[in-house]
Scaffold this active site. Structure first.
Site, mmCIF file in Angstrom:
data_model
loop_
_atom_site.group_PDB
_atom_site.id
_atom_site.type_symbol
_atom_site.label_atom_id
_atom_site.label_comp_id
_atom_site.label_asym_id
_atom_site.label_seq_id
_atom_site.Cartn_x
_atom_site.Cartn_y
_atom_site.Cartn_z
ATOM 1 N N SER A 109 1.122 -2.363 0.041
ATOM 2 C CA SER A 109 1.319 -1.720 -1.259
ATOM 3 C C SER A 109 0.933 -0.248 -1.199
ATOM 4 O O SER A 109 0.090 0.154 -0.379
ATOM 5 C CB SER A 109 0.457 -2.430 -2.304
ATOM 6 O OG SER A 109 0.355 -1.639 -3.472
ATOM 7 N N TYR A 134 -7.869 -4.690 -4.478
ATOM 8 C CA TYR A 134 -6.510 -5.103 -4.099
ATOM 9 C C TYR A 134 -5.946 -4.180 -3.007
ATOM 10 O O TYR A 134 -5.401 -4.647 -1.995
ATOM 11 C CB TYR A 134 -5.639 -5.065 -5.368
ATOM 12 C CG TYR A 134 -4.151 -5.091 -5.152
ATOM 13 C CD1 TYR A 134 -3.515 -6.228 -4.674
ATOM 14 C CD2 TYR A 134 -3.377 -3.959 -5.448
ATOM 15 C CE1 TYR A 134 -2.138 -6.237 -4.486
ATOM 16 C CE2 TYR A 134 -2.006 -3.970 -5.273
ATOM 17 C CZ TYR A 134 -1.395 -5.105 -4.787
ATOM 18 O OH TYR A 134 -0.030 -5.110 -4.603
HETATM 19 C C1 15L Z 1 1.674 -2.951 -6.886
HETATM 20 O O1 15L Z 1 1.203 -3.054 -5.773
HETATM 21 C C2 15L Z 1 1.794 -4.106 -7.811
HETATM 22 O O2 15L Z 1 2.005 -5.309 -7.116
HETATM 23 C C3 15L Z 1 2.842 -3.909 -8.863
HETATM 24 O O3 15L Z 1 2.633 -4.869 -9.863
HETATM 25 C C4 15L Z 1 2.840 -2.510 -9.465
HETATM 26 O O4 15L Z 1 1.700 -2.361 -10.252
HETATM 27 C C5 15L Z 1 2.916 -1.478 -8.361
HETATM 28 O O5 15L Z 1 1.949 -1.700 -7.364
HETATM 29 C C6 15L Z 1 2.780 -0.035 -8.846
HETATM 30 O O6 15L Z 1 2.026 0.732 -8.267
HETATM 31 O O7 15L Z 1 3.492 0.338 -9.779
#
Ligand code: 15L
Length: 270
Positions: A109, A134
């Site tokens: 992410s 996270y």
């Molecule tokens: C992420 O990693 C999340 O899983 C997603 O729900 C969004 O919040 C996204 O990042 C984001 O940064 O917009």
């Protein structure tokens, strides 16, 4: 025909991929904690709690490649992140090694690098700067992927996903939006590109306002089709209220501002 396992199949991104992947990988197996409500008769599903090694081993049995979306997809309490994303990710890679799985695509992410300023363009050599527990779990998953790639001969692609959706939904998402079809193209690089050892790339479409240099993805053959700027007028006209200064300054947005007790002036210059 390769058998591909999709973990996290009942989640939001999983639901989108379930519509597109069967045409490319007809032997697709879905997995999640609980069955998606709308599971179609032709879809194969195996329930697995990622924090339970025996269940993960069952899910990976006989598969050639894994798309690992599974886990907790936003910030959460430490126990939740630990079980779903850290222990869960370890179980996934270790079960993959034991089962002789050849490829893993890891859904990392943008929150692994969320504390980089929006004013800076970073490539994949930038240091990780997680913005949440996270985000730390995603940096952990990237490191684990690298270990299993170099030590155990599993080809691994970590995709630092921005925001997957029909359209970008706010100004920040204009920079990080990822069209589902483009995510599929990235996944295909991870599962199919010859001689892939370990790579990290950004999961974004063709975004004019991007703060990521995704040239490595392009070198690997990625040609995004989604253009976030097509939604810019609409998104900016919506005049969504600004968040706090920390959230507005850093790439990770409100993930950075939440629970913040730091020294904003100092970290701005770091
Ligand atoms: C992420 O990693 C999340 O899983 C997603 O729900 C969004 O919040 C996204 O990042 C984001 O940064 O917009």
């Amino acid at each position: 025909m390769p058998r591909i396992l999709l973990t996290g199949a009942a989640g939001g991104v999983g639901a989108r991929l379930r519509k597109l992947l069967p045409a490319i990988y007809p032997d697709l197996v879905l997995s999640d904690l609980v069955k998606p409500d709308d599971l179609a008769p032709g879809e194969k599903f195996i329930a697995a709690d990622l924090s339970d090694f025996a269940q993960v081993q069952k899910a990976v049995e006989g598969v050639d490649g894994i798309i690992h979306l599974g886990g907790f997809s936003v910030e959460g309490p430490w126990e939740t992140i630990l079980n779903a994303n850290i222990i869960g990710c370890y179980n996934l890679f270790e079960a993959a090694r034991l089962a002789g799985v050849k490829r893993v695509v890891f859904a990392s992410s943008n929150h692994a690098v969320g504390f980089h300023p929006r004013g800076e363009t970073i490539d994949t050599h930038a240091l990780v700067r997680p913005d949440t527990r996270y985000g730390v779990s995603k940096a952990f998953g990237e490191a684990l992927g690298s270990l299993y790639a170099f030590k155990h001969n599993i080809g691994v692609l970590s995709i630092r996903i921005g925001n997957v959706g029909e359209k970008p939904i706010d100004e920040r998402r204009l920079a990080i939006w990822l069209k589902t079809e483009d995510l599929v193209s990235l996944i295909r690089i991870g599962l199919e590109r010859e001689n892939l050892v370990y790579e990290v790339i950004y999961g974004m479409s063709d975004n004019k306002r991007a703060w990521w240099d995704n040239s490595r993805a392009k070198e690997l053959g990625y040609q995004p089709t989604g253009v976030s700027e097509d939604s810019a007028v609409e998104v900016l006209a919506a005049k969504i209220p600004k968040a706090d200064p920390v959230s507005e300054f850093f790439q990770g947005g409100t993930f950075c501002g939440a629970e913040f007790t730091g020294d904003f002036e100092a970290i701005k210059k770091a």
